[in-house]
Design a protein around this motif. Structure first.
Motif, PDB file in Angstrom:
ATOM      1  N   GLN A  53      37.763 -14.777 -12.291  1.00  0.00           N
ATOM      2  CA  GLN A  53      38.467 -13.917 -13.251  1.00  0.00           C
ATOM      3  C   GLN A  53      38.684 -14.704 -14.710  1.00  0.00           C
ATOM      4  O   GLN A  53      38.305 -13.860 -15.770  1.00  0.00           O
ATOM      5  CB  GLN A  53      39.980 -13.517 -12.807  1.00  0.00           C
ATOM      6  N   LEU A  54      38.935 -16.039 -14.753  1.00  0.00           N
ATOM      7  CA  LEU A  54      38.621 -16.726 -15.622  1.00  0.00           C
ATOM      8  C   LEU A  54      37.374 -16.796 -16.699  1.00  0.00           C
ATOM      9  O   LEU A  54      37.113 -16.353 -17.733  1.00  0.00           O
ATOM     10  CB  LEU A  54      39.249 -17.946 -15.625  1.00  0.00           C
ATOM     11  N   ASN A  56      35.211 -14.199 -16.079  1.00  0.00           N
ATOM     12  CA  ASN A  56      34.896 -12.799 -16.893  1.00  0.00           C
ATOM     13  C   ASN A  56      35.635 -12.766 -17.839  1.00  0.00           C
ATOM     14  O   ASN A  56      35.051 -11.971 -19.013  1.00  0.00           O
ATOM     15  CB  ASN A  56      35.193 -12.031 -15.761  1.00  0.00           C
ATOM     16  N   LYS A  57      36.754 -13.244 -18.003  1.00  0.00           N
ATOM     17  CA  LYS A  57      37.586 -13.150 -19.212  1.00  0.00           C
ATOM     18  C   LYS A  57      37.023 -13.775 -20.507  1.00  0.00           C
ATOM     19  O   LYS A  57      37.111 -13.350 -21.695  1.00  0.00           O
ATOM     20  CB  LYS A  57      39.064 -13.701 -19.036  1.00  0.00           C
TER      21      LYS A  57
END
Length: 504
Positions: A53-54, A56-57
């Motif tokens: 998630q990080l 992709n962020k």
């Protein structure tokens, strides 16, 4: 589940992009490395949702990959160390006068913007932790915190020599000592009597045991912290640093099932490290190994370790008697200090046990006369003693800044060598923290007690006679080895004098 390639952990290098928040990446387990000239983003094998998630962020272009558990753990520890280094450098970046690690606590508190935002918010707590971290990073064996008339100072013992770390205000030293007493479970209100304790700190995911000694002095208390080594730092026989022929003799010696092996030398010469290396060589599931030490300096696997406690009546002698009732195969006695311990150790060796211990003598041959002085009959010494190693640790000159000079005539006379010898001397640079030295080298004279030597020892009258005989048999004496290191430019004249070329 996304299928990601695995990288060969032996070929990766550390890499941290400038644009990332290191603390954030560590929190979500998203790491980075360089592999075959290309940067990769690394996620853990399991529980990688947060890392993905990080990733992709942040919208990064780095290809994703995985490492094996051990490789990932090693990279994670490197990121923790990098983060700590960054925090320390940021805290000192506001002042041009704060050079390297020479900072005072007052400036540290004043200039550190993030000091009160850390999880451990008290400034003194963070500063004490910083002292621990810097000592470990510089591979110090001890931390000395001293109180003088108008100020205090912190010194590290690195490679056997004390080196000043920082000067501090006297009031700040009192706060630091109080903090150390708290984490060591000592009485912070008692300032009149010596106190001893232990504590444990966690650095880069590893627990480090610390022995604490507090002593009241005329100007206030002083503290010495001994950083105790972990099992992973016990070297193998080949890693001890002795030459190949000496190492081969060690291996042959450790094949005996009974007898005494002694390691001699002054305090700080590496005797305990050598003995623990021997124990790890001997440690197998079918052997019962026990040790009695003062104090326990290594947390050694496969060894049942006992710490001397004189207040409770547990001495080397009484502990050794109890060990003999535990059906041991191998016994390690931290030090033979008195005739009672020497007698019990000799009896243990005679009754089928392998005994390893240390003595405080200047050379290998003096061990025989020392045991004789302790009341051990010479025929018992010659029948039980297997070998004696006298060792020293000599500081190496820093290869980045050492200078070549000609040894002065007075120095040559001091060493009884010819004039005009080219040697090296320390200068000091940032690589060696301006000490002029980097690391240490082990040297030792090893006396193997074989049948031929036993016959000669029966008629030898004194230590000097034994020493001359061993020299004729080819034993490399410590003074000769020290002068050899000086000629090769490995160490300096001052260092071989400090180690003891005259008295060895």
């Amino acid at each position: 589940m996304i299928t990601l390639p695995y990288l060969d952990e032996t070929r990766i290098g550390f890499y941290c992009p400038d644009e990332v928040d290191v603390a954030l990446c560590i929190r979500y387990s998203l790491l980075f490395c360089r592999y075959e000239e290309e940067a990769y983003a690394i996620v853990p094998e399991t529980e990688n949702t947060g890392a993905l998630q990080l990733y992709n962020k942040l919208g990064m272009e780095y290809p994703l990959a995985r490492l094996g558990n051990e490789g990932y753990e090693n990279l994670y520890l490197k990121f923790l160390e990098y983060r700590t280094d960054s925090e320390i450098s940021q805290s000192t970046a506001h002042s041009a006068e704060l050079i390297d690690e020479e900072l005072s606590l007052v400036d540290f508190i004043k200039n550190s913007a993030d000091l009160l935002t850390s999880e451990e918010s008290a400034p003194i707590i963070k500063f004490v932790n910083t002292i621990f971290y810097q000592a470990i990073k510089r591979k110090a064996s001890d931390i000395h915190i001293e109180t003088h008339e108008k100020k205090g100072e912190v010194r590290f013992r690195i490679d056997g020599a004390l080196i000043k770390h920082i000067d501090l205000d006297k009031n700040i030293i009192d706060l630091i000592i109080s903090r150390i007493k708290v984490i060591s479970a000592l009485d912070i209100s008692e300032k009149r009597l010596p106190q001893d304790g232990r504590t444990q700190v966690k650095v880069a995911g590893k627990n480090l045991d610390i022995r604490v000694s507090v002593l009241p002095t005329y100007h206030g208390e002083r503290v010495v912290l001994r950083l105790l080594m972990q099992a992973s730092s016990i070297p193998t026989l080949s890693e001890l640093g002795f030459d190949d022929s000496t190492t081969a003799q060690f291996e042959e010696l450790l094949k005996f099932s009974h007898g005494i092996i002694l390691v001699t030398g002054p305090t700080g010469s590496g005797k305990s490290t050598t003995l623990h290396s021997f124990l790890q060589q001997l440690a197998t599931p079918e052997k019962n190994i026990l040790s009695i030490e003062d104090p326990v300096e290594y947390d050694a696997p496969h060894v049942s370790q006992i710490a001397v406690n004189t207040k409770a009546g547990l001495t080397f002698a009484s502990g050794l008697r109890s060990i003999l009732r535990q059906d041991p195969d191998v016994i390690m006695v931290g030090e033979i200090r008195d005739s009672e311990t020497a007698q019990i150790a000799t009896q243990a060796a005679m009754t089928g046990h392998l005994v390893l211990s240390t003595l405080h003598t200047n050379n290998a041959t003096a061990a025989i006369t020392r045991l004789s002085d302790m009341g051990i009959d010479k025929f018992l010494i010659t029948s039980t003693l297997l070998g004696v190693l006298a060792q020293r640790l000599v500081r190496r000159l820093c290869p980045h800044c050492k200078e070549t000079v000609i040894l002065s005539d007075a120095e040559a006379d001091d060493l009884h060598i010819e004039y005009g010898v080219k040697v090296s001397k320390p200068r000091g640079c940032s690589e060696c923290h301006h000490t002029g030295y980097s690391g240490r080298i082990a040297i030792g004279e090893f006396m193997l007690i074989d049948d031929a030597l036993r016959e000669v020892l029966k008629s030898a009258q004194n230590d000097h006679e034994i020493r001359q005989m061993m020299k004729e048999r080819g034993m490399k004496l410590l003074p000769d080895q020290l002068i050899g290191l000086l000629r090769e430019g490995i160490t300096s004249f001052d260092e071989i004098i400090r180690v003891g070329v005259r008295e060895a």
